[in-house]
Design a protein around this motif. Structure first.
Motif, PDB file in Angstrom:
ATOM      1  N   LYS A 195       0.847  -1.185   0.000  1.00 16.10           N
ATOM      2  CA  LYS A 195       0.000   0.000   0.000  1.00 16.10           C
ATOM      3  C   LYS A 195       0.885   1.238   0.000  1.00 16.10           C
ATOM      4  CE  LYS A 195      -0.714   0.622   4.997  1.00 16.10           C
ATOM      5  NZ  LYS A 195      -1.735   0.762   6.039  1.00 16.10           N
ATOM      6  N   TYR A 196       0.300   2.326  -0.470  1.00 15.06           N
ATOM      7  CA  TYR A 196       1.010   3.600  -0.464  1.00 15.06           C
ATOM      8  C   TYR A 196       0.032   4.683  -0.041  1.00 15.06           C
ATOM      9  CZ  TYR A 196       4.273   7.285  -1.659  1.00 15.06           C
ATOM     10  OH  TYR A 196       5.119   8.366  -1.592  1.00 15.06           O
ATOM     11  N   ILE A 197       0.417   5.431   0.993  1.00 14.55           N
ATOM     12  CA  ILE A 197      -0.392   6.522   1.514  1.00 14.55           C
ATOM     13  C   ILE A 197       0.326   7.837   1.226  1.00 14.55           C
ATOM     14  CG2 ILE A 197      -1.605   7.441   3.518  1.00 14.55           C
ATOM     15  CD1 ILE A 197      -2.435   4.608   2.867  1.00 14.55           C
ATOM     16  N   ILE A 198      -0.372   8.777   0.604  1.00 19.03           N
ATOM     17  CA  ILE A 198       0.207  10.083   0.304  1.00 19.03           C
ATOM     18  C   ILE A 198      -0.129  11.028   1.447  1.00 19.03           C
ATOM     19  CG2 ILE A 198       0.177  12.053  -1.273  1.00 19.03           C
ATOM     20  CD1 ILE A 198      -0.460  10.089  -3.515  1.00 19.03           C
ATOM     21  N   SER A 199       0.861  11.387   2.242  1.00 16.87           N
ATOM     22  CA  SER A 199       0.648  12.253   3.405  1.00 16.87           C
ATOM     23  C   SER A 199       1.236  13.629   3.129  1.00 16.87           C
ATOM     24  CB  SER A 199       1.302  11.642   4.651  1.00 16.87           C
ATOM     25  OG  SER A 199       0.707  10.413   4.981  1.00 16.87           O
ATOM     26  N   GLU A 200       0.368  14.586   2.895  1.00 20.80           N
ATOM     27  CA  GLU A 200       0.767  15.959   2.664  1.00 20.80           C
ATOM     28  C   GLU A 200      -0.107  16.874   3.512  1.00 20.80           C
ATOM     29  OE1 GLU A 200       0.680  16.615  -1.523  1.00 20.80           O
ATOM     30  OE2 GLU A 200       2.216  15.126  -1.941  1.00 20.80           O
ATOM     31  N   ASP A 201       0.135  18.161   3.464  1.00 18.71           N
ATOM     32  CA  ASP A 201      -0.576  19.097   4.327  1.00 18.71           C
ATOM     33  C   ASP A 201      -2.052  19.230   3.968  1.00 18.71           C
ATOM     34  OD1 ASP A 201       1.727  19.591   5.728  1.00 18.71           O
ATOM     35  OD2 ASP A 201       2.278  21.350   4.530  1.00 18.71           O
ATOM     36  N   ASN A 202      -2.390  19.029   2.699  1.00 20.46           N
ATOM     37  CA  ASN A 202      -3.763  19.222   2.267  1.00 20.46           C
ATOM     38  C   ASN A 202      -4.513  17.897   2.227  1.00 20.46           C
ATOM     39  OD1 ASN A 202      -3.147  22.010   1.708  1.00 20.46           O
ATOM     40  ND2 ASN A 202      -2.150  21.305  -0.171  1.00 20.46           N
ATOM     41  N   ASP A 203      -5.784  17.956   1.841  1.00 22.85           N
ATOM     42  CA  ASP A 203      -6.589  16.749   1.654  1.00 22.85           C
ATOM     43  C   ASP A 203      -6.398  16.223   0.243  1.00 22.85           C
ATOM     44  OD1 ASP A 203      -7.638  16.926   4.199  1.00 22.85           O
ATOM     45  OD2 ASP A 203      -9.415  18.039   3.568  1.00 22.85           O
ATOM     46  N   GLN A 204      -5.980  14.964   0.123  1.00 23.91           N
ATOM     47  CA  GLN A 204      -5.910  14.293  -1.174  1.00 23.91           C
ATOM     48  C   GLN A 204      -6.792  13.048  -1.122  1.00 23.91           C
ATOM     49  OE1 GLN A 204      -2.700  14.639   0.479  1.00 23.91           O
ATOM     50  NE2 GLN A 204      -2.468  16.713  -0.312  1.00 23.91           N
ATOM     51  N   GLU A 205      -7.541  12.805  -2.200  1.00 28.34           N
ATOM     52  CA  GLU A 205      -8.434  11.655  -2.252  1.00 28.34           C
ATOM     53  C   GLU A 205      -8.403  11.055  -3.652  1.00 28.34           C
ATOM     54  OE1 GLU A 205     -12.214  13.215  -1.184  1.00 28.34           O
ATOM     55  OE2 GLU A 205     -11.554  13.904   0.792  1.00 28.34           O
ATOM     56  N   PHE A 206      -8.437   9.708  -3.726  1.00 24.49           N
ATOM     57  CA  PHE A 206      -8.525   9.013  -5.003  1.00 24.49           C
ATOM     58  C   PHE A 206      -9.933   8.446  -5.182  1.00 24.49           C
ATOM     59  CE2 PHE A 206      -3.731   7.999  -4.832  1.00 24.49           C
ATOM     60  CZ  PHE A 206      -3.435   9.062  -5.665  1.00 24.49           C
ATOM     61  N   TYR A 207     -10.471   8.593  -6.409  1.00 22.88           N
ATOM     62  CA  TYR A 207     -11.776   8.036  -6.749  1.00 22.88           C
ATOM     63  C   TYR A 207     -11.736   7.133  -7.969  1.00 22.88           C
ATOM     64  CZ  TYR A 207     -13.280  11.754  -3.626  1.00 22.88           C
ATOM     65  OH  TYR A 207     -13.432  12.581  -2.544  1.00 22.88           O
ATOM     66  N   ALA A 208     -10.549   6.950  -8.578  1.00 24.49           N
ATOM     67  CA  ALA A 208     -10.436   6.139  -9.784  1.00 24.49           C
ATOM     68  C   ALA A 208      -9.043   5.551  -9.857  1.00 24.49           C
ATOM     69  CB  ALA A 208     -10.722   6.984 -11.026  1.00 24.49           C
ATOM     70  N   VAL A 209      -8.926   4.369 -10.482  1.00 25.74           N
ATOM     71  CA  VAL A 209      -7.634   3.703 -10.614  1.00 25.74           C
ATOM     72  C   VAL A 209      -7.652   2.855 -11.876  1.00 25.74           C
ATOM     73  CG1 VAL A 209      -8.304   1.664  -9.242  1.00 25.74           C
ATOM     74  CG2 VAL A 209      -5.900   2.353  -9.362  1.00 25.74           C
ATOM     75  N   ASP A 210      -6.479   2.710 -12.528  1.00 20.49           N
ATOM     76  CA  ASP A 210      -6.357   1.867 -13.716  1.00 20.49           C
ATOM     77  C   ASP A 210      -4.921   1.381 -13.825  1.00 20.49           C
ATOM     78  OD1 ASP A 210      -7.339   0.518 -15.901  1.00 20.49           O
ATOM     79  OD2 ASP A 210      -7.156   2.201 -17.282  1.00 20.49           O
ATOM     80  N   GLU A 211      -4.700   0.393 -14.696  1.00 21.31           N
ATOM     81  CA  GLU A 211      -3.365  -0.167 -14.932  1.00 21.31           C
ATOM     82  C   GLU A 211      -2.967   0.066 -16.373  1.00 21.31           C
ATOM     83  OE1 GLU A 211      -0.924  -4.362 -14.279  1.00 21.31           O
ATOM     84  OE2 GLU A 211      -3.063  -4.422 -14.774  1.00 21.31           O
ATOM     85  N   GLY A 212      -1.729   0.513 -16.588  1.00 20.67           N
ATOM     86  CA  GLY A 212      -1.228   0.739 -17.930  1.00 20.67           C
ATOM     87  C   GLY A 212      -0.691  -0.530 -18.569  1.00 20.67           C
ATOM     88  N   THR A 213      -0.363  -0.445 -19.854  1.00 15.95           N
ATOM     89  CA  THR A 213       0.144  -1.605 -20.576  1.00 15.95           C
ATOM     90  C   THR A 213       1.482  -2.084 -20.024  1.00 15.95           C
ATOM     91  OG1 THR A 213       1.139  -0.102 -22.197  1.00 15.95           O
ATOM     92  CG2 THR A 213      -1.045  -0.968 -22.700  1.00 15.95           C
ATOM     93  N   ASN A 214       2.230  -1.185 -19.385  1.00 18.07           N
ATOM     94  CA  ASN A 214       3.526  -1.537 -18.811  1.00 18.07           C
ATOM     95  C   ASN A 214       3.437  -1.954 -17.349  1.00 18.07           C
ATOM     96  OD1 ASN A 214       2.880   0.905 -17.713  1.00 18.07           O
ATOM     97  ND2 ASN A 214       4.713   1.993 -18.434  1.00 18.07           N
ATOM     98  N   GLY A 215       2.230  -2.083 -16.817  1.00 15.70           N
ATOM     99  CA  GLY A 215       2.056  -2.503 -15.432  1.00 15.70           C
ATOM    100  C   GLY A 215       2.028  -1.373 -14.435  1.00 15.70           C
ATOM    101  N   ASN A 216       2.286  -0.137 -14.884  1.00 11.90           N
ATOM    102  CA  ASN A 216       2.165   1.002 -13.972  1.00 11.90           C
ATOM    103  C   ASN A 216       0.711   1.203 -13.568  1.00 11.90           C
ATOM    104  OD1 ASN A 216       4.890   1.504 -14.083  1.00 11.90           O
ATOM    105  ND2 ASN A 216       4.732   3.111 -15.636  1.00 11.90           N
TER     106      ASN A 216
END
Length: 478
Positions: A272-293
């Motif tokens: 898992k990876y948590i992005i901890s910064e001063d502001n509010d960040q939220e993810f609502y979508a995710v996908d995988e690229g052809t190279n696995g990224n």
């Protein structure tokens, strides 16, 4: 309740405000194609270390399945709201002899006008009961389509998540004593149907994943995920080429931190990876690229009182961050959808505020190269509020997205759904009206076929079926 959850997702917990009347749908000619005047790009690559916390304990030990019959199958003409007819339904509520996906749609009379390039128009199935169902995701195993979402009680004070097999007469809802059980992802895996979302009560949520048997929708097992003492909510999932599942959402305490988890279909937490910064960040979508990224998108609340930016981050297959970027103007932007394209580029969709003082919105689309550099950005919309909700790549290499046009309430996203095809330069190729009084959450292109499946919610079912039904739309030759 955390700040951004209140700002952007109050509709999920207060849908009793959805007493929206149907409005006359505008022509797709109202969709405009303009380039945003001011785009601010900020590279905010985080060096935050990902600390892996305990995964959590097994839950839903006393889970039960409730069979809820539905027998409403609707055919909505893309241009005439009043043209709603019921399909042939057996006395026992069954839809057809085989219960297959293709048979269900072939049992429905043709859905209306032919579109500009030879399509047959969309066909819609609406399924529900006296509760208020909302479909958030779908998966297709090559033969059958499954929907997942949540079913609110009559006053929206609690919810259960559900699974529905298209062609089956039974909607299966799960119960586990939590106030809210919300499903936002479903994946067809070799082990069965993999559901993800969050569970808990207002202001106190844990992410969860559940596995169900594909043949009879019986419950197999489930797990809650915790990030220390913080809330954790999953809003999107993606089946990876490895067979594992990527989950995207955010954790929250005083601030919200965007999060991506990778788990197995047996619920084992791998990374898992948590992005901890001063502001509010939220993810609502995710996908995988052809190279696995892995690419995730959502919102970064740069200033909670004035504006926010569309937030996009790219990770390698081990969730090592490659880049994180904000996109937007002086107003408010957010992303609902992201798609990794076959040419290695990415397209992100959501909305941009025309004026933060009047809250008018346009659909907002950004086309990025593999390094996150915007190649172009465009807005699409009508004279009212508009949002881009779902994106896919077409069989001919173009881009298709669903825009909610003429939204009656910007927090609810209820309005007229229109599917739009554009080329890789952002020029409109085709459009098709989908439905009134609805919202769309997911689009899926059936591989090697010329049709698309679209999942969402229909807000004008018969009165005895509550205020909303889960909805599946098929559109061919678009």
């Amino acid at each position: 309740m955390n700040k951004i959850f209140v700002i952007l997702f109050v509709a999920l917990l207060t849908l009793s405000q959805f007493a929206c009347s149907s409005e006359e749908s505008n022509s797709v000619n109202n969709i405009t194609d303009t380039i945003s005047d001011v785009i601010i790009q900020q590279d905010v690559l985080s060096d935050t270390k990902s600390d892996i916390d305990e995964q959590g304990d097994s839950v839903y030990n006393d889970i039960e399945l409730e069979d809820v019959f539905f027998d409403v199958v609707m055919d909505i003409s893309p241009d005439v709201e009043e043209d709603i007819e019921s399909a042939d339904i057996g006395e026992d509520g069954s839809i057809d002899e085989d219960g297959g996906y293709k048979d269900v749609f072939s049992d429905i009379e043709d859905g209306g006008d032919t579109d500009v390039d030879g399509g047959t128009g969309p066909e819609m199935i609406s399924v529900g009961n006296e509760n208020n169902e909302e479909a958030t995701s779908l998966c297709f195993n090559g033969e059958e389509v499954f929907l997942a979402g949540h079913s609110y009680n009559s006053d929206y004070s609690s919810s259960d998540f559900f699974i529905a097999r298209v062609g089956d007469k039974t909607l299966h809802a799960t119960h586990n004593n939590s106030e809210f059980d919300m499903a936002f992802g479903i994946e067809c895996t070799e082990g069965g149907l993999f559901i993800s979302g969050y569970t808990g009560s207002s202001g106190s949520f844990n992410g969860f994943t559940s596995l169900f048997n594909e043949s009879d929708l019986s419950f197999i097992d489930s797990l809650e995920y915790k990030n220390q003492t913080y809330n954790l909510q999953f809003f999107a999932s993606k089946m990876l080429k490895s067979g594992n599942i990527a989950l995207a959402g955010f954790t929250s305490s005083s601030d919200n931190d965007a999060a991506v988890y990778i788990v197995t279909n047996a619920h084992q937490l791998l990374k898992k990876y948590i992005i901890s910064e001063d502001n509010d960040q939220e993810f609502y979508a995710v996908d995988e690229g052809t190279n696995g990224n892995i690419i995730a998108a959502g919102v970064n609340v740069v200033n909670t009182t004035t504006w926010a930016d569309m937030f996009v981050a790219l990770f390698d297959s081990n969730l090592t961050p490659l880049w994180e970027k904000n996109f937007g103007s002086k107003e408010m932007e957010s992303a609902y959808a992201v798609r990794a394209l076959s040419n290695g580029n990415y397209v992100v969709g959501g909305y941009t505020e025309k004026d933060k003082n009047t809250r008018g919105r346009d659909g907002y689309l950004i086309y990025l190269d593999s390094d996150g550099k915007p190649l172009w950005e465009k807005t699409f919309g009508s004279e009212k509020d508009d949002e881009i909700k779902a994106i896919t790549e077409t069989e001919d290499g173009n881009i298709a997205f669903v825009i909610m046009e003429n939204i009656y309430d910007p927090f609810s996203s209820i309005g007229d759904a229109i599917i739009v095809k554009i080329d890789k330069s952002g020029n409109i190729v085709n459009t098709e009206y989908l439905c009134p009084d609805c919202t769309v959450n997911a689009i899926y292109r059936v591989p090697d076929m010329s049709y698309y499946l679209i999942a969402g919610t229909y807000y004008n079912p018969p009165g005895w079926q509550g205020e909303s039904d889960a909805m599946l739309i098929e559109i061919k030759d678009f």
